[in-house]
Design an enzyme around this catalytic site. Structure first.
Site, PDB file in Angstrom:
ATOM      1  N   HIS A   4     -24.284  99.166 -77.351  1.00  0.00           N
ATOM      2  CA  HIS A   4     -24.097  97.733 -77.132  1.00  0.00           C
ATOM      3  C   HIS A   4     -22.682  97.426 -77.630  1.00  0.00           C
ATOM      4  O   HIS A   4     -22.401  97.609 -78.806  1.00  0.00           O
ATOM      5  CB  HIS A   4     -25.108  96.963 -77.995  1.00  0.00           C
ATOM      6  CG  HIS A   4     -25.921  95.959 -77.272  1.00  0.00           C
ATOM      7  ND1 HIS A   4     -27.037  96.295 -76.537  1.00  0.00           N
ATOM      8  CD2 HIS A   4     -25.812  94.618 -77.162  1.00  0.00           C
ATOM      9  CE1 HIS A   4     -27.578  95.190 -76.039  1.00  0.00           C
ATOM     10  NE2 HIS A   4     -26.844  94.156 -76.394  1.00  0.00           N
ATOM     11  N   GLU A  10     -26.410  97.590 -81.174  1.00  0.00           N
ATOM     12  CA  GLU A  10     -26.713  96.178 -80.941  1.00  0.00           C
ATOM     13  C   GLU A  10     -26.886  95.430 -82.255  1.00  0.00           C
ATOM     14  O   GLU A  10     -26.485  94.275 -82.383  1.00  0.00           O
ATOM     15  CB  GLU A  10     -27.990  96.064 -80.105  1.00  0.00           C
ATOM     16  CG  GLU A  10     -28.425  94.641 -79.816  1.00  0.00           C
ATOM     17  CD  GLU A  10     -29.656  94.585 -78.926  1.00  0.00           C
ATOM     18  OE1 GLU A  10     -29.900  93.524 -78.322  1.00  0.00           O
ATOM     19  OE2 GLU A  10     -30.380  95.608 -78.832  1.00  0.00           O
ATOM     20  N   ASP A  62     -25.021  94.467 -71.123  1.00  0.00           N
ATOM     21  CA  ASP A  62     -25.281  94.421 -72.560  1.00  0.00           C
ATOM     22  C   ASP A  62     -25.665  95.794 -73.081  1.00  0.00           C
ATOM     23  O   ASP A  62     -25.267  96.202 -74.168  1.00  0.00           O
ATOM     24  CB  ASP A  62     -26.392  93.411 -72.866  1.00  0.00           C
ATOM     25  CG  ASP A  62     -27.699  93.772 -72.175  1.00  0.00           C
ATOM     26  OD1 ASP A  62     -27.647  94.226 -71.019  1.00  0.00           O
ATOM     27  OD2 ASP A  62     -28.769  93.598 -72.778  1.00  0.00           O
ATOM     28  N   ARG A  83     -32.412 100.390 -71.595  1.00  0.00           N
ATOM     29  CA  ARG A  83     -33.744  99.783 -71.532  1.00  0.00           C
ATOM     30  C   ARG A  83     -33.890  98.962 -70.241  1.00  0.00           C
ATOM     31  O   ARG A  83     -33.018  98.938 -69.389  1.00  0.00           O
ATOM     32  CB  ARG A  83     -33.995  98.931 -72.777  1.00  0.00           C
ATOM     33  CG  ARG A  83     -33.123  97.701 -72.885  1.00  0.00           C
ATOM     34  CD  ARG A  83     -33.307  97.037 -74.243  1.00  0.00           C
ATOM     35  NE  ARG A  83     -32.503  95.841 -74.392  1.00  0.00           N
ATOM     36  CZ  ARG A  83     -31.965  95.441 -75.544  1.00  0.00           C
ATOM     37  NH1 ARG A  83     -32.136  96.161 -76.646  1.00  0.00           N
ATOM     38  NH2 ARG A  83     -31.266  94.329 -75.604  1.00  0.00           N
ATOM     39  N   ASP A  84     -34.998  98.274 -70.128  1.00  0.00           N
ATOM     40  CA  ASP A  84     -35.270  97.501 -68.916  1.00  0.00           C
ATOM     41  C   ASP A  84     -34.541  96.157 -68.956  1.00  0.00           C
ATOM     42  O   ASP A  84     -35.153  95.096 -68.923  1.00  0.00           O
ATOM     43  CB  ASP A  84     -36.783  97.306 -68.739  1.00  0.00           C
ATOM     44  CG  ASP A  84     -37.433  96.627 -69.928  1.00  0.00           C
ATOM     45  OD1 ASP A  84     -36.740  96.418 -70.955  1.00  0.00           O
ATOM     46  OD2 ASP A  84     -38.631  96.298 -69.845  1.00  0.00           O
ATOM     47  N   GLU A  85     -33.211  96.216 -69.020  1.00  0.00           N
ATOM     48  CA  GLU A  85     -32.380  95.012 -69.073  1.00  0.00           C
ATOM     49  C   GLU A  85     -31.090  95.278 -68.309  1.00  0.00           C
ATOM     50  O   GLU A  85     -30.964  94.923 -67.156  1.00  0.00           O
ATOM     51  CB  GLU A  85     -32.105  94.619 -70.529  1.00  0.00           C
ATOM     52  CG  GLU A  85     -31.466  93.253 -70.680  1.00  0.00           C
ATOM     53  CD  GLU A  85     -31.552  92.751 -72.115  1.00  0.00           C
ATOM     54  OE1 GLU A  85     -30.980  91.691 -72.380  1.00  0.00           O
ATOM     55  OE2 GLU A  85     -32.188  93.415 -72.966  1.00  0.00           O
ATOM     56  N   TRP A 105     -21.653  81.866 -74.577  1.00  0.00           N
ATOM     57  CA  TRP A 105     -22.023  82.719 -73.453  1.00  0.00           C
ATOM     58  C   TRP A 105     -21.348  82.177 -72.186  1.00  0.00           C
ATOM     59  O   TRP A 105     -20.545  82.868 -71.560  1.00  0.00           O
ATOM     60  CB  TRP A 105     -23.541  82.764 -73.302  1.00  0.00           C
ATOM     61  CG  TRP A 105     -24.198  83.848 -74.095  1.00  0.00           C
ATOM     62  CD1 TRP A 105     -24.782  84.977 -73.617  1.00  0.00           C
ATOM     63  CD2 TRP A 105     -24.324  83.927 -75.523  1.00  0.00           C
ATOM     64  NE1 TRP A 105     -25.255  85.762 -74.638  1.00  0.00           N
ATOM     65  CE2 TRP A 105     -24.995  85.139 -75.822  1.00  0.00           C
ATOM     66  CE3 TRP A 105     -23.935  83.109 -76.578  1.00  0.00           C
ATOM     67  CZ2 TRP A 105     -25.278  85.540 -77.127  1.00  0.00           C
ATOM     68  CZ3 TRP A 105     -24.213  83.500 -77.880  1.00  0.00           C
ATOM     69  CH2 TRP A 105     -24.873  84.694 -78.143  1.00  0.00           C
ATOM     70  N   ASP A 158     -21.678  88.765 -74.442  1.00  0.00           N
ATOM     71  CA  ASP A 158     -21.154  90.079 -74.803  1.00  0.00           C
ATOM     72  C   ASP A 158     -19.785  90.294 -74.154  1.00  0.00           C
ATOM     73  O   ASP A 158     -18.841  90.793 -74.792  1.00  0.00           O
ATOM     74  CB  ASP A 158     -22.110  91.182 -74.344  1.00  0.00           C
ATOM     75  CG  ASP A 158     -23.513  91.023 -74.895  1.00  0.00           C
ATOM     76  OD1 ASP A 158     -24.089  89.937 -74.723  1.00  0.00           O
ATOM     77  OD2 ASP A 158     -24.044  91.981 -75.475  1.00  0.00           O
TER      78      ASP A 158
END
Length: 882
Positions: free
Chosen positions: A780, A759, A481, A485-487, A547, A494
């Site tokens: 994103h 995003e 995605d 960042r912490d993802e 999703w 997506d």
């Protein structure tokens, strides 16, 4: 000889020369030969791999009428293990159908072609593929450090070994629990990074196969470092680590063949030794700390003497996971960006701007005293005051630290971490910062560029640029995605929204083939599909409409883009399980249960007192995706000849659509949720009776105009918005939306200086402030799904469902928005398609290129007449006025 005889002799010779030139110019040949879309792969696990080739011919309207293919286990082709001759046009994914392929064996293959003009090609260049290892072929042992693997320091492992004879060839098979970098005799074995890649590790771990050319008779050294990676490092939310395991480990095997035909195998076992090196920490979210004072000079080469710090490794017992050959593209270095400028922020920070939001890292060169610590911090944007902004990274540090050893010029690049950034803050750099000492390197999966798109509008060109760079930055082994960042997770919503656009921009066939294996592996026993793949969330985090539908949408999209039925065969069970799950959750064919994200990040005005937030009922959305997945399963069943399933799911589809109409539509055709997304999904997936579709399209247009020609759609509605408008005759409204420059729109971020897709529509607000920091990525790709519409409508390059892979395709450009020119190119499995047009003095001029063995159907703007053309280049003209 008389003058006349000399003259005729000259004419005769000249005619022979011209004839030879003409024959040569029209020579038929095969090129770009691939196996399962891979070039000379070394670890094919597929029992029936697919052979593909493209065709060269300078003669128009050329197509293949016959092919001969042969496969041998020697490059001389003295022993043919399979050959096939077919009088047809198939030039892609010809399935191997010979004797069973032996494991870890190299095979050679060629093709020879005949065309419709009577030309026969020579045998093509010799290509090869090598089969992977069966479980019993592995003699290597999993090895790890002594004691518990609790340190963040990257362990170094090495073994010195002797070869008794001259080496003819060698192949290294390597994998790890964690990440690995492998060196042989002082040099990297490959240019790949983040190997063995991220998969559903509990189910299967990939291994890589590399040809080794630097082995020699006598002493050699194999040396490997192991990183935490996705396996052991911090991943997902809640600061979790060790999700797949708590121990980094190596599995390595080198198969050696000597010049005399004998063989030997070098393996990872308890004869190896390990120690700590200079990489004190290196992980995905936080970056790397490297202390050059602790370097072990020459540790990966001959002549290095192991100190007492080198300890014997220990054997790690085999786990339940399978070892599978690498099927996706490797992650490699790509573009390099020189530093554009160095400046001070109002807060006094020293910043370097590279001009492009990207994913990778910065290579830094420095001279300084021993112990000097350089810190590079990474950010995508500056705040409204011009200061370095990292709040949107949440807990991810995205920081690389380099401690100098103090001996001359030193160069640093991280090993097991990557960053998403445009700007870099530099602290502790010794001496003067110079632009030439900093280079940003883009790192992503090596997908061949296939599509290109330009227009007379610079803003659209920048949008296309942003779409491509959003794809590059987020296609780092899995479709993430966001990359900063912490993802950085493989969010399914997506991926499915962007899949069509992705396949225009780059060859994503093997990229998605690899990822879809993990969709199947992590799919729950009840058929529900997790939010992210590979799944590092809770088991309950699954089953969201739009999703989980990645399980059906992406296989069908890949089949349409590349024409390979194998992906449908491989994913069929997963597709069916997802559809059956939805059916099991529905009551009276209405799926109105479960947790859903809905139209994620749809338009919400700051002041919602007027009720203008575009809220679409989540269960209403779920019903449309339910119907779409059933339709895709029907389509797939037809392709695979599953007649009973076609009947079963066709009946289900009719019931699903009836339930939708009864629940969500008034008798006059108005939908319960009067939003753009509601009408877009109802029309895209044919949920409404035919006699009510046009009025629904009119309602959609009225809604768009009521927002001042702005979109209000989120992740699920946006990919289809312009497609639906164009389909129902509102091409002008599509262009109005595409070219809208104020928020919310595709061009608003472009006008705000974006170099990737955001995003949120308003990641940076008009006053320069930011959207909510806990979810505000500036890289994103989901909203970049508009690229699919641009290729199909502006360039006019459209696939035809009945002829997947562009065997037969449409060129039907639809100018608008005052564009005066556009060019689109697409490298397909048959070759390059090109559509280029311009409007001048009321005349529309179109140039089209069709690859050999393919057919185009051309429709000029405003015309109903379709013209069918074969391979070659063509020009068309017609009158046209805006």
């Amino acid at each position: 000889m008389s003058q006349s005889l000399k003259f005729y002799s000259f004419i005769f010779c000249l005619s022979l020369i011209l004839s030879s030139i003409q024959t040569f110019a029209q020579k038929l040949s095969a090129y770009d030969l691939t196996i399962d879309m891979l070039d000379n792969p070394l670890n094919i696990d597929n029992a029936k791999p697919g052979f593909s080739w493209k065709i060269n011919s300078n003669k128009k309207n050329t197509y293949q009428t016959r092919y001969d293919i042969r496969v041998s286990n020697t490059p001389s082709f003295k022993k043919i293990i399979w050959q096939q001759s077919n009088a047809n046009q198939q030039s892609v994914f010809v399935r191997y159908n010979g004797e069973k392929l032996a494991s870890k064996t190299k095979y050679f293959w060629q093709v020879r072609l005949k065309d419709n003009h009577g030309n026969t090609s020579a045998w093509s260049e010799i290509k090869y593929f090598q089969t992977g290892l069966k479980p019993e072929d592995w003699q290597a042992k999993w090895i790890t450090v002594q004691g518990k693997d609790t340190s963040s320091i990257i362990p170094f492992l090495r073994k010195q070994f002797a070869l008794k004879k001259d080496v003819k060839s060698a192949t290294a098979y390597i994998t790890a629990k964690g990440l690995y970098e492998a060196n042989l005799n002082g040099a990297r074995i490959s240019s790949d990074y983040f190997t063995p890649g991220w998969t559903s590790y509990k189910n299967h771990i990939q291994y890589q196969a590399y040809p080794i050319t630097t082995l020699k008779k006598g002493q050699n050294v194999i040396a490997v470092s192991l990183g935490d990676g996705w396996y052991k490092g911090r991943i997902g939310f809640s600061n979790q680590s060790k999700f797949y395991g708590d121990t980094r480990a190596l599995l390595l095997q080198i198969d050696v063949e000597y010049t005399d035909g004998t063989k030997e195998i070098v393996i990872s076992d308890d004869s190896w030794k390990s120690t700590n090196g200079p990489i004190l920490a290196s992980n995905i979210y936080d970056g790397e700390t490297y202390d050059a004072r602790k370097e072990l000079n020459g540790w990966d080469n001959l002549g290095y003497k192991e100190s007492d710090n080198w300890k014997q490794v220990r054997i790690l017992e085999n786990g339940p996971e399978k070892l599978v050959g690498m099927s996706g593209p490797a992650v490699n270095k790509h573009e390099e960006f020189k530093a554009l400028k160095i400046f001070k922020t109002p807060l006094g920070e020293t910043i370097i701007d590279f001009g492009q939001n990207m994913v990778g890292w910065v290579k830094v060169t420095a001279n300084g005293n021993s112990g000097t610590k350089i810190t590079l911090s990474h950010a995508e944007v500056l705040d409204k005051n011009g200061n370095f902004y990292t709040t949107n990274l949440r807990s991810a540090k995205q920081q690389n630290n380099y401690i100098l050893k103090g001996k001359g010029t030193e160069i640093f690049e991280p090993h097991f971490s990557f960053q998403g950034f445009r700007f870099v803050k530099v602290d502790g750099y010794p001496g003067e910062l110079k632009l030439e000492n900093f280079t940003a390197i883009a790192v992503y999966s090596s997908m061949s560029p296939t599509g290109n798109f330009t227009t007379s509008n610079p803003l659209l060109n920048q949008l296309q640029h942003n779409i491509q760079w959003g794809q590059k930055g987020n296609f780092v082994d899995v479709p993430t995605d966001c990359p900063q960042r912490d993802e950085r997770l493989g969010w399914t919503g997506d991926a499915q929204a962007f899949a069509n656009t992705a396949a225009y921009n780059m060859d994503v066939s093997s990229f998605f083939t690899k990822w879809l294996k993990d969709v199947s592996a992590d799919q729950l026993p009840n058929g529900s599909v997790p939010y992210v793949i590979p799944n590092v969330l809770n088991q309950s985090d699954a089953g969201s409409a739009g999703w989980a539908d990645a399980a059906t949408i992406i296989p069908w999209s890949m089949y349409q883009s590349y024409g390979d039925k194998n992906i449908l065969e491989t994913q069929y069970q997963s597709m069916q399980k997802w559809v059956d799950y939805m059916a099991s959750q529905a009551k009276d064919n209405l799926w109105n249960t479960g947790s859903h994200f809905g139209d994620w990040l749809f338009y919400r005005p700051n002041d919602d007192n007027d009720g203008r937030a575009a809220v679409t009922d989540k269960y209403m959305i779920a019903q449309t995706f339910y119907a779409n997945s059933v339709q895709l399963l029907i389509n797939t069943s037809k392709v695979l000849g599953k007649t009973e399933e076609v009947k079963k799911y066709t009946a289900l589809l009719n019931n699903v659509k009836k339930a939708y109409v009864q629940e969500y539509m008034t008798p006059s055709g108005k939908l319960v949720s009067n939003t753009q997304t509601a009408y877009v999904l109802a029309l895209q997936f044919d949920m409404l009776p035919e006699n009510l579709r046009q009025q629904a399209a009119k309602r959609l247009v009225d809604n768009v105009k009521s927002y001042g020609n702005h979109l209000t759609t989120g992740f699920l509605g946006t990919p289809y918005l312009c497609h639906v408008l164009s389909r129902f005759g509102y091409q002008d409204v599509s262009y109005n939306l595409l070219l809208q420059e104020s928020y919310p729109s595709w061009l608003y971020p472009v006008k705000m200086g974006a170099t990737t897709i955001w995003e949120r529509w308003d990641g940076i607000k008009q006053d320069g402030s930011f959207q909510t920091a806990d979810m505000n990525s500036f890289n994103h790709y989901a909203y970049g799904a508009i690229g699919d519409w641009m290729y199909k409508n502006i360039a006019g390059i459209c696939s035809i469902e009945e002829n997947p892979g562009y065997k037969v395709f449409e060129i039907a450009p639809k100018p608008g928005g005052k564009l005066t020119s556009a060019t689109g190119e697409l490298e397909t499995v048959y070759g390059k398609i090109k559509s280029s047009w311009e409007i001048a003095n009321g005349v529309f001029k179109l140039n089209v290129t069709v690859p050999v063995n393919a057919t185009a159907i051309v429709t000029l703007p405003g015309k109903d007449k379709k013209e069918k053309i074969g391979s070659g280049s063509y020009s068309f003209e017609s009158k046209y006025k805006y």
